[in-house]
Write a protein that holds these residues in place. Structure first.
Motif, PDB file in Angstrom:
ATOM      1  N   ILE A 129     -56.590 -30.929 111.008  1.00 49.96           N
ATOM      2  CA  ILE A 129     -55.668 -30.745 109.804  1.00 49.96           C
ATOM      3  C   ILE A 129     -56.145 -29.541 108.944  1.00 49.96           C
ATOM      4  N   LEU A 130     -55.248 -28.684 108.810  1.00 45.41           N
ATOM      5  CA  LEU A 130     -55.598 -27.276 108.458  1.00 45.41           C
ATOM      6  C   LEU A 130     -54.570 -26.472 107.705  1.00 45.41           C
ATOM      7  N   THR A 131     -55.238 -25.817 106.701  1.00 51.53           N
ATOM      8  CA  THR A 131     -54.222 -25.072 105.730  1.00 51.53           C
ATOM      9  C   THR A 131     -55.144 -23.732 105.701  1.00 51.53           C
ATOM     10  N   HIS A 132     -54.165 -22.666 105.344  1.00 49.68           N
ATOM     11  CA  HIS A 132     -54.687 -21.293 105.304  1.00 49.68           C
ATOM     12  C   HIS A 132     -53.512 -20.497 104.332  1.00 49.68           C
ATOM     13  N   ALA A 133     -54.387 -19.647 103.541  1.00 48.99           N
ATOM     14  CA  ALA A 133     -53.399 -18.594 102.841  1.00 48.99           C
ATOM     15  C   ALA A 133     -52.962 -17.448 103.515  1.00 48.99           C
ATOM     16  N   SER A 134     -51.964 -17.108 103.132  1.00 53.07           N
ATOM     17  CA  SER A 134     -50.898 -15.845 103.686  1.00 53.07           C
ATOM     18  C   SER A 134     -50.269 -15.248 102.785  1.00 53.07           C
ATOM     19  N   TYR A 135     -49.836 -13.938 103.078  1.00 54.80           N
ATOM     20  CA  TYR A 135     -48.841 -13.318 102.069  1.00 54.80           C
ATOM     21  C   TYR A 135     -47.634 -13.956 102.440  1.00 54.80           C
ATOM     22  N   GLU A 136     -47.488 -14.420 103.643  1.00 50.91           N
ATOM     23  CA  GLU A 136     -46.137 -14.937 103.793  1.00 50.91           C
ATOM     24  C   GLU A 136     -45.850 -16.480 102.998  1.00 50.91           C
ATOM     25  N   GLY A 137     -44.477 -16.188 102.403  1.00 54.72           N
ATOM     26  CA  GLY A 137     -44.125 -17.159 101.623  1.00 54.72           C
ATOM     27  C   GLY A 137     -44.328 -16.976 100.040  1.00 54.72           C
ATOM     28  N   LEU A 138     -45.216 -16.039  99.744  1.00 51.94           N
ATOM     29  CA  LEU A 138     -45.537 -15.858  98.404  1.00 51.94           C
ATOM     30  C   LEU A 138     -44.101 -15.255  97.846  1.00 51.94           C
ATOM     31  N   PRO A 139     -43.894 -15.715  96.514  1.00 49.32           N
ATOM     32  CA  PRO A 139     -42.730 -15.342  95.689  1.00 49.32           C
ATOM     33  C   PRO A 139     -42.982 -13.987  94.987  1.00 49.32           C
ATOM     34  N   LEU A 140     -43.663 -12.986  95.449  1.00 49.97           N
ATOM     35  CA  LEU A 140     -43.903 -11.776  94.853  1.00 49.97           C
ATOM     36  C   LEU A 140     -44.492 -10.707  96.038  1.00 49.97           C
ATOM     37  N   PRO A 141     -44.184  -9.564  95.642  1.00 46.65           N
ATOM     38  CA  PRO A 141     -44.626  -8.368  96.719  1.00 46.65           C
ATOM     39  C   PRO A 141     -46.074  -8.827  97.070  1.00 46.65           C
ATOM     40  N   PRO A 142     -46.439  -8.445  98.519  1.00 44.41           N
ATOM     41  CA  PRO A 142     -47.824  -8.555  98.755  1.00 44.41           C
ATOM     42  C   PRO A 142     -48.780  -7.569  97.857  1.00 44.41           C
ATOM     43  N   GLU A 143     -48.105  -6.364  97.767  1.00 49.31           N
ATOM     44  CA  GLU A 143     -49.124  -5.678  96.845  1.00 49.31           C
ATOM     45  C   GLU A 143     -49.350  -5.894  95.438  1.00 49.31           C
ATOM     46  N   ARG A 144     -48.667  -6.826  95.009  1.00 51.66           N
ATOM     47  CA  ARG A 144     -49.255  -7.489  94.034  1.00 51.66           C
ATOM     48  C   ARG A 144     -50.231  -8.664  94.108  1.00 51.66           C
ATOM     49  N   ALA A 145     -50.066  -9.477  95.078  1.00 46.83           N
ATOM     50  CA  ALA A 145     -50.994 -10.291  95.513  1.00 46.83           C
ATOM     51  C   ALA A 145     -52.232  -9.733  95.835  1.00 46.83           C
ATOM     52  N   GLU A 146     -52.416  -8.533  96.251  1.00 43.08           N
ATOM     53  CA  GLU A 146     -53.750  -7.914  96.917  1.00 43.08           C
ATOM     54  C   GLU A 146     -54.549  -7.865  95.601  1.00 43.08           C
ATOM     55  N   GLY A 147     -54.111  -7.869  94.495  1.00 42.77           N
ATOM     56  CA  GLY A 147     -54.782  -7.786  93.182  1.00 42.77           C
ATOM     57  C   GLY A 147     -55.710  -9.036  92.830  1.00 42.77           C
ATOM     58  N   ALA A 148     -55.217 -10.134  93.378  1.00 42.06           N
ATOM     59  CA  ALA A 148     -55.935 -11.337  93.464  1.00 42.06           C
ATOM     60  C   ALA A 148     -57.132 -11.502  94.488  1.00 42.06           C
ATOM     61  N   VAL A 149     -56.564 -10.966  95.761  1.00 41.57           N
ATOM     62  CA  VAL A 149     -57.454 -10.873  96.942  1.00 41.57           C
ATOM     63  C   VAL A 149     -58.626 -10.133  96.442  1.00 41.57           C
ATOM     64  N   ASP A 150     -58.457  -8.964  95.817  1.00 41.95           N
ATOM     65  CA  ASP A 150     -59.522  -7.983  95.298  1.00 41.95           C
ATOM     66  C   ASP A 150     -60.522  -8.689  94.469  1.00 41.95           C
ATOM     67  N   VAL A 151     -60.058  -9.869  93.685  1.00 43.65           N
ATOM     68  CA  VAL A 151     -60.990 -10.486  92.763  1.00 43.65           C
ATOM     69  C   VAL A 151     -61.959 -11.353  93.603  1.00 43.65           C
ATOM     70  N   TYR A 152     -61.378 -11.905  94.522  1.00 44.98           N
ATOM     71  CA  TYR A 152     -62.360 -12.549  95.614  1.00 44.98           C
ATOM     72  C   TYR A 152     -63.278 -11.842  96.275  1.00 44.98           C
ATOM     73  N   LYS A 153     -62.870 -10.466  96.495  1.00 42.72           N
ATOM     74  CA  LYS A 153     -63.870  -9.406  97.323  1.00 42.72           C
ATOM     75  C   LYS A 153     -64.716  -9.032  96.296  1.00 42.72           C
ATOM     76  N   ASP A 154     -64.470  -9.019  94.823  1.00 47.67           N
ATOM     77  CA  ASP A 154     -65.521  -8.509  93.900  1.00 47.67           C
ATOM     78  C   ASP A 154     -66.412  -9.232  93.726  1.00 47.67           C
ATOM     79  N   ILE A 155     -66.255 -10.880  93.911  1.00 46.82           N
ATOM     80  CA  ILE A 155     -67.201 -11.832  93.922  1.00 46.82           C
ATOM     81  C   ILE A 155     -67.857 -12.037  95.074  1.00 46.82           C
ATOM     82  N   ARG A 156     -67.651 -11.430  96.043  1.00 46.81           N
ATOM     83  CA  ARG A 156     -68.418 -11.484  97.427  1.00 46.81           C
ATOM     84  C   ARG A 156     -67.933 -12.678  98.186  1.00 46.81           C
ATOM     85  N   ASN A 157     -66.760 -12.965  97.891  1.00 50.55           N
ATOM     86  CA  ASN A 157     -66.138 -14.364  98.687  1.00 50.55           C
ATOM     87  C   ASN A 157     -64.809 -13.609  99.246  1.00 50.55           C
ATOM     88  N   PRO A 158     -64.797 -12.756 100.183  1.00 48.06           N
ATOM     89  CA  PRO A 158     -63.255 -12.244 100.427  1.00 48.06           C
ATOM     90  C   PRO A 158     -62.177 -13.168 101.062  1.00 48.06           C
TER      91      PRO A 158
END
Length: 270
Positions: free
Chosen positions: A188-217
Protein backbone atom coordinates in the motif's frame (compact mmCIF):
# COMPACT_ATOMS: atom_id res chain seq x y z
CA UNK A 1 11.08 27.11 24.46
CA UNK A 2 9.34 24.97 27.06
CA UNK A 3 9.51 21.21 26.45
CA UNK A 4 6.06 19.55 26.72
CA UNK A 5 5.75 16.37 28.76
CA UNK A 6 5.19 14.22 25.63
CA UNK A 7 8.50 15.27 24.01
CA UNK A 8 11.41 12.87 24.70
CA UNK A 9 14.43 14.55 26.31
CA UNK A 10 16.65 13.23 23.52
CA UNK A 11 15.15 15.35 20.74
CA UNK A 12 16.18 18.84 19.70
CA UNK A 13 12.92 20.80 19.71
CA UNK A 14 14.54 23.67 17.80
CA UNK A 15 14.85 21.54 14.63
CA UNK A 16 11.77 20.87 12.43
CA UNK A 17 10.61 17.30 11.94
CA UNK A 18 8.79 15.89 8.90
CA UNK A 19 6.45 13.78 11.04
CA UNK A 20 5.56 16.73 13.28
CA UNK A 21 4.96 18.97 10.24
CA UNK A 22 2.66 16.25 8.89
CA UNK A 23 0.90 16.16 12.25
CA UNK A 24 0.35 19.94 11.98
CA UNK A 25 -1.15 19.62 8.48
CA UNK A 26 -3.61 17.08 9.86
CA UNK A 27 -4.63 19.36 12.73
CA UNK A 28 -2.71 17.43 15.40
CA UNK A 29 -1.21 18.83 18.59
CA UNK A 30 2.16 17.05 18.67
CA UNK A 31 4.23 19.72 16.95
CA UNK A 32 6.31 22.73 17.92
CA UNK A 33 6.40 26.30 16.64
CA UNK A 34 9.49 25.44 14.58
CA UNK A 35 7.44 22.74 12.79
CA UNK A 36 4.49 25.09 12.27
CA UNK A 37 6.78 27.78 10.89
CA UNK A 38 8.24 25.36 8.31
CA UNK A 39 4.74 24.16 7.41
CA UNK A 40 3.48 27.70 6.91
CA UNK A 41 6.47 28.50 4.68
CA UNK A 42 5.72 25.45 2.52
CA UNK A 43 2.05 26.43 2.36
CA UNK A 44 2.99 29.84 0.95
CA UNK A 45 3.88 27.93 -2.23
CA UNK A 46 1.48 24.99 -1.88
CA UNK A 47 -1.55 26.22 0.09
CA UNK A 48 -3.32 22.92 -0.47
CA UNK A 49 -0.81 20.83 1.50
CA UNK A 50 -3.32 20.02 4.30
CA UNK A 51 -5.81 18.82 1.65
CA UNK A 52 -3.13 16.58 0.14
CA UNK A 53 -2.36 15.07 3.55
CA UNK A 54 -6.05 14.53 4.32
CA UNK A 55 -6.50 12.74 0.97
CA UNK A 56 -3.46 10.65 1.80
CA UNK A 57 -4.92 9.55 5.13
CA UNK A 58 -8.32 8.86 3.59
CA UNK A 59 -6.70 6.60 0.98
CA UNK A 60 -4.74 4.80 3.71
CA UNK A 61 -7.93 4.01 5.60
CA UNK A 62 -9.69 2.72 2.48
CA UNK A 63 -6.69 0.57 1.59
CA UNK A 64 -6.47 -0.89 5.12
CA UNK A 65 -10.17 -1.78 5.00
CA UNK A 66 -9.59 -3.36 1.58
CA UNK A 67 -6.70 -5.42 2.94
CA UNK A 68 -8.78 -6.61 5.89
CA UNK A 69 -11.57 -7.53 3.48
CA UNK A 70 -9.04 -9.64 1.56
CA UNK A 71 -8.39 -11.62 4.74
CA UNK A 72 -5.10 -9.97 5.73
CA UNK A 73 -4.69 -9.66 9.48
CA UNK A 74 -1.09 -8.37 9.67
CA UNK A 75 -0.04 -4.78 8.93
CA UNK A 76 3.51 -3.41 8.76
CA UNK A 77 3.40 0.41 8.54
CA UNK A 78 6.85 1.89 7.83
CA UNK A 79 7.18 5.63 8.23
CA UNK A 80 4.01 5.59 10.30
CA UNK A 81 4.43 9.04 11.88
CA UNK A 82 2.54 10.39 14.86
CA UNK A 83 -0.75 8.55 15.52
CA UNK A 84 -3.90 10.51 14.75
CA UNK A 85 -7.58 9.59 14.84
CA UNK A 86 -8.33 6.68 12.53
CA UNK A 87 -4.79 5.36 12.43
CA UNK A 88 -3.94 1.94 10.94
CA UNK A 89 -4.47 -0.10 14.11
CA UNK A 90 -7.89 1.46 14.73
CA UNK A 91 -9.09 0.84 11.18
CA UNK A 92 -7.58 -2.65 10.91
CA UNK A 93 -8.75 -3.86 14.30
CA UNK A 94 -12.25 -2.53 13.75
CA UNK A 95 -12.45 -4.38 10.43
CA UNK A 96 -10.68 -7.48 11.74
CA UNK A 97 -10.62 -7.82 15.55
CA UNK A 98 -7.25 -9.14 16.68
CA UNK A 99 -5.41 -7.82 13.62
CA UNK A 100 -1.72 -7.28 14.36
CA UNK A 101 -0.17 -3.92 13.54
CA UNK A 102 3.51 -2.99 13.70
CA UNK A 103 4.42 0.65 13.31
CA UNK A 104 7.95 1.66 12.27
CA UNK A 105 9.38 5.18 12.42
CA UNK A 106 12.72 6.82 13.10
CA UNK A 107 11.28 10.01 14.64
CA UNK A 108 11.57 9.80 18.47
CA UNK A 109 8.36 11.80 18.99
CA UNK A 110 6.42 9.49 16.66
CA UNK A 111 7.78 6.43 18.47
CA UNK A 112 7.19 7.81 21.96
CA UNK A 113 3.64 8.90 21.21
CA UNK A 114 2.87 5.58 19.50
CA UNK A 115 4.11 3.73 22.59
CA UNK A 116 1.74 5.77 24.75
CA UNK A 117 -1.23 5.21 22.42
CA UNK A 118 -0.56 1.47 22.15
CA UNK A 119 0.26 0.80 25.82
CA UNK A 120 -2.89 -1.28 26.37
CA UNK A 121 -3.06 -2.83 22.89
CA UNK A 122 -1.69 -6.37 22.93
CA UNK A 123 -1.68 -6.76 19.15
CA UNK A 124 -0.08 -3.47 18.09
CA UNK A 125 3.43 -2.18 18.72
CA UNK A 126 6.02 0.29 17.45
CA UNK A 127 9.75 0.04 16.76
CA UNK A 128 12.32 2.74 16.07
CA UNK A 129 13.89 1.91 12.70
CA UNK A 130 14.60 3.38 9.27
CA UNK A 131 13.17 2.36 5.89
CA UNK A 132 16.65 2.78 4.42
CA UNK A 133 17.76 -0.22 6.51
CA UNK A 134 15.07 -2.79 5.70
CA UNK A 135 16.99 -5.75 7.13
CA UNK A 136 17.10 -4.07 10.54
CA UNK A 137 13.31 -3.74 10.41
CA UNK A 138 12.74 -7.33 9.32
CA UNK A 139 15.09 -8.80 11.94
CA UNK A 140 14.04 -6.59 14.86
CA UNK A 141 12.70 -8.54 17.87
CA UNK A 142 9.52 -6.45 17.92
CA UNK A 143 8.65 -7.26 14.30
CA UNK A 144 9.58 -10.93 14.63
CA UNK A 145 7.40 -11.28 17.73
CA UNK A 146 4.30 -9.67 16.26
CA UNK A 147 4.45 -10.32 12.50
CA UNK A 148 4.64 -13.77 10.89
CA UNK A 149 6.39 -13.16 7.58
CA UNK A 150 5.35 -16.62 6.39
CA UNK A 151 1.78 -15.35 6.21
CA UNK A 152 0.43 -12.46 4.06
CA UNK A 153 1.19 -8.97 5.33
CA UNK A 154 -0.08 -5.55 4.26
CA UNK A 155 3.05 -3.42 3.91
CA UNK A 156 2.28 0.29 4.13
CA UNK A 157 4.71 2.80 2.64
CA UNK A 158 2.42 5.80 2.82
CA UNK A 159 3.95 9.25 2.21
CA UNK A 160 7.43 8.01 3.09
CA UNK A 161 9.30 7.10 -0.11
CA UNK A 162 9.36 10.71 -1.30
CA UNK A 163 11.68 11.41 1.64
CA UNK A 164 14.20 8.78 0.49
CA UNK A 165 16.74 10.11 -1.99
CA UNK A 166 17.87 8.04 -4.96
CA UNK A 167 21.35 7.85 -3.41
CA UNK A 168 19.82 5.84 -0.55
CA UNK A 169 18.39 3.28 -3.02
CA UNK A 170 14.66 3.39 -2.24
CA UNK A 171 13.94 0.83 -4.98
CA UNK A 172 16.38 -1.61 -3.39
CA UNK A 173 14.79 -1.14 0.03
CA UNK A 174 11.30 -1.81 -1.33
CA UNK A 175 12.57 -4.86 -3.23
CA UNK A 176 14.20 -6.25 -0.08
CA UNK A 177 10.95 -5.88 1.83
CA UNK A 178 9.02 -7.54 -1.02
CA UNK A 179 11.39 -10.51 -0.99
CA UNK A 180 10.63 -11.06 2.70
CA UNK A 181 6.84 -11.10 2.26
CA UNK A 182 4.67 -14.15 1.68
CA UNK A 183 2.64 -14.54 -1.53
CA UNK A 184 -0.66 -12.70 -1.28
CA UNK A 185 0.88 -9.83 0.67
CA UNK A 186 -0.11 -6.30 -0.30
CA UNK A 187 1.95 -3.17 -0.87
CA UNK A 188 0.00 0.00 0.00
CA UNK A 189 1.84 3.08 -1.25
CA UNK A 190 1.46 6.82 -1.82
CA UNK A 191 4.04 9.18 -3.26
CA UNK A 192 4.30 12.91 -3.98
CA UNK A 193 4.60 14.12 -7.57
CA UNK A 194 4.42 17.34 -9.55
CA UNK A 195 1.85 15.53 -11.71
CA UNK A 196 -1.70 16.44 -10.73
CA UNK A 197 -0.82 19.64 -8.89
CA UNK A 198 -3.29 22.43 -9.73
CA UNK A 199 -0.46 24.97 -10.14
CA UNK A 200 2.82 25.19 -12.09
CA UNK A 201 5.72 22.97 -10.94
CA UNK A 202 7.91 26.06 -10.66
CA UNK A 203 5.68 27.36 -7.87
CA UNK A 204 5.56 23.98 -6.10
CA UNK A 205 9.36 23.93 -6.11
CA UNK A 206 9.23 26.61 -3.43
CA UNK A 207 7.62 24.10 -1.04
CA UNK A 208 10.17 21.45 -2.03
CA UNK A 209 12.93 23.93 -1.17
CA UNK A 210 11.49 24.36 2.34
CA UNK A 211 11.96 20.64 2.99
CA UNK A 212 15.46 20.82 1.52
CA UNK A 213 16.27 23.67 3.91
CA UNK A 214 15.28 21.55 6.92
CA UNK A 215 17.46 18.69 5.63
CA UNK A 216 14.56 16.44 4.71
CA UNK A 217 14.57 16.64 0.91
CA UNK A 218 11.20 16.01 -0.74
CA UNK A 219 11.77 13.95 -3.89
CA UNK A 220 8.99 14.52 -6.41
CA UNK A 221 8.91 11.49 -8.72
CA UNK A 222 6.96 10.94 -11.93
CA UNK A 223 4.14 8.41 -12.21
CA UNK A 224 6.45 6.05 -14.13
CA UNK A 225 9.13 6.34 -11.45
CA UNK A 226 6.56 5.64 -8.73
CA UNK A 227 5.23 2.64 -10.67
CA UNK A 228 8.70 1.06 -10.46
CA UNK A 229 8.17 0.50 -6.73
CA UNK A 230 5.47 -2.04 -7.65
CA UNK A 231 7.82 -4.32 -9.59
CA UNK A 232 7.06 -7.88 -8.51
CA UNK A 233 3.47 -7.01 -7.60
CA UNK A 234 0.23 -7.34 -9.54
CA UNK A 235 -1.61 -4.04 -9.37
CA UNK A 236 -5.02 -4.07 -7.72
CA UNK A 237 -7.69 -2.18 -9.67
CA UNK A 238 -7.84 0.71 -10.43
CA UNK A 239 -4.03 0.71 -10.52
CA UNK A 240 -1.74 3.63 -9.72
CA UNK A 241 -4.01 6.68 -9.63
CA UNK A 242 -4.51 10.03 -7.85
CA UNK A 243 -5.49 9.35 -4.24
CA UNK A 244 -9.21 10.26 -4.45
CA UNK A 245 -9.61 7.94 -7.47
CA UNK A 246 -8.60 4.78 -5.59
CA UNK A 247 -11.86 3.00 -4.69
CA UNK A 248 -13.50 6.20 -3.40
CA UNK A 249 -16.20 6.32 -0.75
CA UNK A 250 -17.54 9.59 -2.17
CA UNK A 251 -17.63 11.13 -5.64
CA UNK A 252 -14.06 12.18 -6.58
CA UNK A 253 -15.39 15.27 -8.34
CA UNK A 254 -16.39 16.60 -4.92
CA UNK A 255 -12.76 16.55 -3.73
CA UNK A 256 -10.51 19.59 -3.48
CA UNK A 257 -8.27 19.93 -6.60
CA UNK A 258 -5.15 19.59 -4.43
CA UNK A 259 -6.27 16.13 -3.34
CA UNK A 260 -5.34 14.80 -6.78
CA UNK A 261 -1.65 15.64 -6.31
CA UNK A 262 0.62 12.60 -6.32
CA UNK A 263 -0.31 8.94 -6.69
CA UNK A 264 -1.60 5.99 -4.69
CA UNK A 265 -1.81 2.29 -5.41
CA UNK A 266 -2.04 -1.22 -4.01
CA UNK A 267 -0.14 -4.21 -5.36
CA UNK A 268 -0.44 -7.90 -4.55
CA UNK A 269 2.64 -10.11 -4.27
CA UNK A 270 2.49 -13.15 -6.52
Amino acid sequence: MERPAWAPRSIDISVPSVSRIYDYYLGGSHNFEVDREAARKAMEFLPGLPKIMQANRAFMRRAVRFAAGEGITQFLDIGSGIPTFGNVHEVAQKASPGARVMYVDHDPVAVAHSQAVLADNATADVVAADLRKPQEILSSPEVRELIDLNQPVALLLVAILHFVEDADDPYGAVARLREALAPGSLLILTHASYEGLPLPPERAEGAVDVYKDIRNPLIMRSRDEIARFFEGYDMVEPGLVPMPDWRPDTAPEDEDPYSFSGFAGVGRAA
